[in-house]
Scaffold this motif. Structure first.
Motif, mmCIF file in Angstrom:
data_model
loop_
_atom_site.group_PDB
_atom_site.id
_atom_site.type_symbol
_atom_site.label_atom_id
_atom_site.label_comp_id
_atom_site.label_asym_id
_atom_site.label_seq_id
_atom_site.Cartn_x
_atom_site.Cartn_y
_atom_site.Cartn_z
ATOM 1 N N LYS A 170 14.218 10.671 12.921
ATOM 2 C CA LYS A 170 13.529 11.035 14.146
ATOM 3 C C LYS A 170 12.911 12.677 14.037
ATOM 4 N N GLN A 171 13.153 13.210 13.067
ATOM 5 C CA GLN A 171 12.557 14.817 12.817
ATOM 6 C C GLN A 171 11.159 14.455 11.912
ATOM 7 N N GLY A 172 10.935 13.023 11.597
ATOM 8 C CA GLY A 172 9.850 13.099 10.871
ATOM 9 C C GLY A 172 9.798 13.275 9.246
ATOM 10 N N ASN A 173 10.995 13.279 8.840
ATOM 11 C CA ASN A 173 11.303 13.139 7.183
ATOM 12 C C ASN A 173 11.135 11.890 6.689
ATOM 13 N N ALA A 174 10.200 11.715 5.776
ATOM 14 C CA ALA A 174 10.109 10.449 5.136
ATOM 15 C C ALA A 174 10.901 10.000 3.988
ATOM 16 N N ASN A 175 10.933 8.848 3.733
ATOM 17 C CA ASN A 175 11.745 8.226 2.718
ATOM 18 C C ASN A 175 11.141 7.018 2.150
ATOM 19 N N GLN A 190 12.880 2.826 14.407
ATOM 20 C CA GLN A 190 12.874 1.317 13.955
ATOM 21 C C GLN A 190 11.764 0.742 13.683
ATOM 22 N N GLU A 191 10.956 1.522 12.872
ATOM 23 C CA GLU A 191 9.965 1.145 11.703
ATOM 24 C C GLU A 191 9.742 1.321 10.433
ATOM 25 N N CYS A 192 9.043 0.535 9.763
ATOM 26 C CA CYS A 192 9.143 0.976 8.150
ATOM 27 C C CYS A 192 7.559 0.358 7.886
ATOM 28 N N VAL A 193 7.290 0.746 6.451
ATOM 29 C CA VAL A 193 6.123 0.315 5.951
ATOM 30 C C VAL A 193 6.349 -0.377 4.752
ATOM 31 N N VAL A 194 6.088 -1.574 4.503
ATOM 32 C CA VAL A 194 6.369 -2.356 3.296
ATOM 33 C C VAL A 194 5.112 -2.447 2.556
ATOM 34 N N HIS A 195 5.483 -1.859 0.972
ATOM 35 C CA HIS A 195 4.405 -2.133 0.059
ATOM 36 C C HIS A 195 4.998 -2.936 -0.781
ATOM 37 N N VAL A 196 3.835 -3.664 -1.554
ATOM 38 C CA VAL A 196 4.147 -4.460 -2.721
ATOM 39 C C VAL A 196 4.289 -3.746 -3.963
ATOM 40 N N GLY A 197 5.325 -3.775 -4.757
ATOM 41 C CA GLY A 197 5.347 -3.075 -6.141
ATOM 42 C C GLY A 197 4.291 -3.617 -7.041
ATOM 43 N N GLY A 209 4.599 12.358 -6.197
ATOM 44 C CA GLY A 209 3.054 12.918 -6.413
ATOM 45 C C GLY A 209 2.399 11.783 -5.399
ATOM 46 N N LEU A 210 2.793 11.188 -4.323
ATOM 47 C CA LEU A 210 2.049 10.484 -3.810
ATOM 48 C C LEU A 210 1.415 10.711 -2.250
ATOM 49 N N GLU A 211 0.244 10.396 -2.014
ATOM 50 C CA GLU A 211 -0.128 10.979 -0.983
ATOM 51 C C GLU A 211 0.135 9.916 0.175
ATOM 52 N N LYS A 212 0.158 10.711 1.349
ATOM 53 C CA LYS A 212 0.364 9.575 2.727
ATOM 54 C C LYS A 212 -0.826 9.425 3.481
ATOM 55 N N VAL A 257 5.358 5.545 10.928
ATOM 56 C CA VAL A 257 5.797 5.668 9.399
ATOM 57 C C VAL A 257 4.515 5.815 8.736
ATOM 58 N N PRO A 258 4.482 6.596 7.844
ATOM 59 C CA PRO A 258 3.158 6.616 6.862
ATOM 60 C C PRO A 258 3.113 5.668 5.765
ATOM 61 N N ARG A 259 1.991 5.337 5.239
ATOM 62 C CA ARG A 259 2.106 4.434 3.995
ATOM 63 C C ARG A 259 1.663 5.439 2.730
ATOM 64 N N ILE A 260 1.772 4.582 1.748
ATOM 65 C CA ILE A 260 1.185 5.195 0.539
ATOM 66 C C ILE A 260 -0.218 5.046 0.251
ATOM 67 N N ALA A 261 -1.030 6.001 0.143
ATOM 68 C CA ALA A 261 -2.544 5.895 0.410
ATOM 69 C C ALA A 261 -3.069 5.089 -0.579
ATOM 70 N N ALA A 262 -2.451 5.321 -1.959
ATOM 71 C CA ALA A 262 -3.009 4.404 -3.140
ATOM 72 C C ALA A 262 -2.446 3.032 -3.241
ATOM 73 N N ALA A 263 -1.441 2.768 -2.296
ATOM 74 C CA ALA A 263 -0.890 1.186 -2.616
ATOM 75 C C ALA A 263 -2.240 0.431 -2.114
ATOM 76 N N PRO A 264 -2.356 -0.723 -2.930
ATOM 77 C CA PRO A 264 -3.284 -1.623 -2.374
ATOM 78 C C PRO A 264 -2.946 -2.538 -1.257
#
Length: 203
Positions: free
Chosen positions: A36-41, A81-88, A114-117, A125-132
């Motif tokens: 809730k403080q905006g710290n990403a994981n 209660q949100e998330c972003v799911v990327h495909v490995g 070293g991943l840009e948001k 919630v941010p996503r990984i900018a480089a994730a397709p």
């Protein structure tokens, strides 16, 4: 021939090695959350799959750690209660592996790897900018299966937005050769999709 019963005294660690070695390959959910403080994981989970198409729901299963404590993903989902799911994918496998490290709470795995948001429509919630591929999701339910070390939790998350690179999707099919998804086996082993075969389903 050995016959093992789940009532027999197999340790959680032994069960983990047996199941992860037999149920494979497994797709990898690379899940971004925030508190809730905006710290990403950011953390990868190989107990992952599609649970429903209509509505579109993804399922993944974070395990409790060796001290029976929930990981940051579960703690964050309790707050936001949100998330972003990327495909490995193969192109980002080194960064994905880096984010599997155990960091103190509130430390940012995006920064570590070293991943840009980038912003993800429909969620905070941010996503990984480089994730397709990325799926913005809202939490439907978290089911806890116990409070012992390595006990599982089932997370059901409904997709509200999708990011996919134009080069991957023609409106009907995903270009697997361009996506280069990876899967988990046991231990330190992963699998590529470079060897494929097809079997027609029965009518």
């Amino acid at each position: 021939m050995n016959t093992l019963l789940t009532e027999s005294p197999l340790s959680a660690g032994s069960l983990y090695r047996l199941l992860s070695g037999c149920v494979c390959p497994r797709p990898i959910a690379w899940v971004a959350t925030q508190d809730k403080q905006g710290n990403a994981n950011l953390a990868p989970f190989s107990f992952f799959n599609v649970a429903s198409i209509d509505p579109p729901i993804l399922a993944f299963s974070p395990l409790l750690d060796g001290s029976a404590q929930p990981k940051d993903t579960l703690r964050n989902l309790a707050e936001v209660q949100e998330c972003v799911v990327h495909v490995g994918t193969e192109g980002l496998v080194d960064a994905l592996n880096t984010t599997s490290a155990s960091l103190p709470r509130h430390e940012d795995e995006f920064t570590l790897a070293g991943l840009e948001k980038s912003t993800m429509p429909g969620v905070s919630v941010p996503r990984i900018a480089a994730a397709p591929v990325a799926f913005g999701c809202t939490l439907l339910e978290v089911k806890r299966f116990g409070d012992r070390p390595l006990a599982g939790s089932l997370v059901l998350a409904q997709i509200v937005s999708i990011h996919i690179d134009d080069t991957l999707w023609d409106g009907r099919h995903v270009d697997m050769a361009a996506l280069q998804p990876i899967g988990r086996l046991a231990g330190s082993d992963y699998v590529r999709i470079t060897d494929r075969f097809a079997i027609e389903r029965p009518a």
